[in-house]
Scaffold this active site. Structure first.
Site, PDB file in Angstrom:
ATOM      1  N   LYS A   1       8.906  62.624  97.299  1.00 41.37           N
ATOM      2  CA  LYS A   1       7.847  61.663  97.658  1.00 41.37           C
ATOM      3  C   LYS A   1       8.292  60.384  98.037  1.00 41.37           C
ATOM      4  O   LYS A   1       9.404  60.185  97.725  1.00 41.37           O
ATOM      5  CB  LYS A   1       7.074  61.504  96.320  1.00 41.37           C
TER       6      LYS A   1
ATOM      7  N   TYR B   1      -3.821  67.257 100.114  1.00 37.73           N
ATOM      8  CA  TYR B   1      -4.205  67.061  98.602  1.00 37.73           C
ATOM      9  C   TYR B   1      -5.587  67.178  98.607  1.00 37.73           C
ATOM     10  O   TYR B   1      -6.244  66.881  97.686  1.00 37.73           O
ATOM     11  CB  TYR B   1      -3.803  65.619  98.132  1.00 37.73           C
TER      12      TYR B   1
ATOM     13  N   ASN C   1       5.666  59.691  91.314  1.00 35.01           N
ATOM     14  CA  ASN C   1       6.478  60.488  90.354  1.00 35.01           C
ATOM     15  C   ASN C   1       7.471  61.493  90.960  1.00 35.01           C
ATOM     16  O   ASN C   1       7.865  62.437  90.548  1.00 35.01           O
ATOM     17  CB  ASN C   1       5.527  61.356  89.416  1.00 35.01           C
TER      18      ASN C   1
ATOM     19  N   HIS D   1       6.363  66.873  94.443  1.00 37.62           N
ATOM     20  CA  HIS D   1       5.654  67.714  94.294  1.00 37.62           C
ATOM     21  C   HIS D   1       6.238  69.039  94.298  1.00 37.62           C
ATOM     22  O   HIS D   1       7.024  69.147  95.093  1.00 37.62           O
ATOM     23  CB  HIS D   1       4.797  67.536  95.528  1.00 37.62           C
TER      24      HIS D   1
ATOM     25  N   GLU E   1       0.657  76.364 100.847  1.00 38.66           N
ATOM     26  CA  GLU E   1       1.607  74.903 101.123  1.00 38.66           C
ATOM     27  C   GLU E   1       2.811  75.014 102.214  1.00 38.66           C
ATOM     28  O   GLU E   1       3.074  74.174 102.729  1.00 38.66           O
ATOM     29  CB  GLU E   1       2.087  74.448  99.594  1.00 38.66           C
TER      30      GLU E   1
END
Ligand code: DAT
Ligand code: MG
Length: 140
Positions: A11, A51, A114, A117, A128
């Site tokens: 991320k 998302y 965080n 993913h 995905e």
């Protein structure tokens, strides 16, 4: 146990801090093989589509804005039990709850920022991976 593939994203909080290599080393040390990888900058529309499952959650707007804020590295990890193994290496969503040695414990800034993913099940992994990669780009 079967050989699986799972979708991973490094991320923006991690790409910004130049942590791609350190995070990839965690995957490789755990026996996961990076069989596809590219660095991209998602548009807000693309991040929102990825998302979409979280559309109704209160943090959705913040999540989409964050994921489109700076480049990400999207990748496909392959290995035995790869979906669960990747989730183990990542650690809990909130780094405050993550086990020692996990990516999120070592690198995440907050529950939102965080660092990684990872797909959560076989069906989502398939969807995905197809969201980001064509079959020709997966080189096992
Ligand atoms: P995970 O990424 O561990 O699969 P998730 O699917 O529940 O977690 O949520 C997706 C992402 O949304 C998560 O990585 C960070 C963000 N998020 C989740 N809960 C949040 C919260 N309480 N506040 C802010 N962002 C949150
Ligand atoms: Mg999730």
């Amino acid at each position: 146990m079967a050989i699986e593939r799972t979708l991973s994203i490094i991320k923006p909080d991690a790409t910004r801090r130049n942590l791609t290599g350190k995070i990839n080393a965690k995957f490789e040390d755990a026996g996961l093989r990076i069989v596809a990888q590219k660095r991209i900058h998602l548009s807000p529309a693309q991040a929102g589509q990825f998302y979409a499952v979280h559309k109704e959650r209160p943090f959705y707007g913040e999540l989409v804005e964050f994921m489109a804020s700076e480049p990400v590295v999207v990748q496909v990890l392959e290995g035995e039990n790869a979906i669960a193994k990747n989730r183990e290496v990542m650690g809990a969503t909130n780094p405050a709850n993550a086990d020692a040695g996990t990516i999120r414990k070592e690198f995440a800034l907050s529950v939102g920022e965080n660092s990684v993913h990872g797909s959560d099940a076989a069906e989502t992994a398939k969807e995905e991976i197809a969201f980001f990669f064509s079959g020709l780009e997966l080189v096992g």
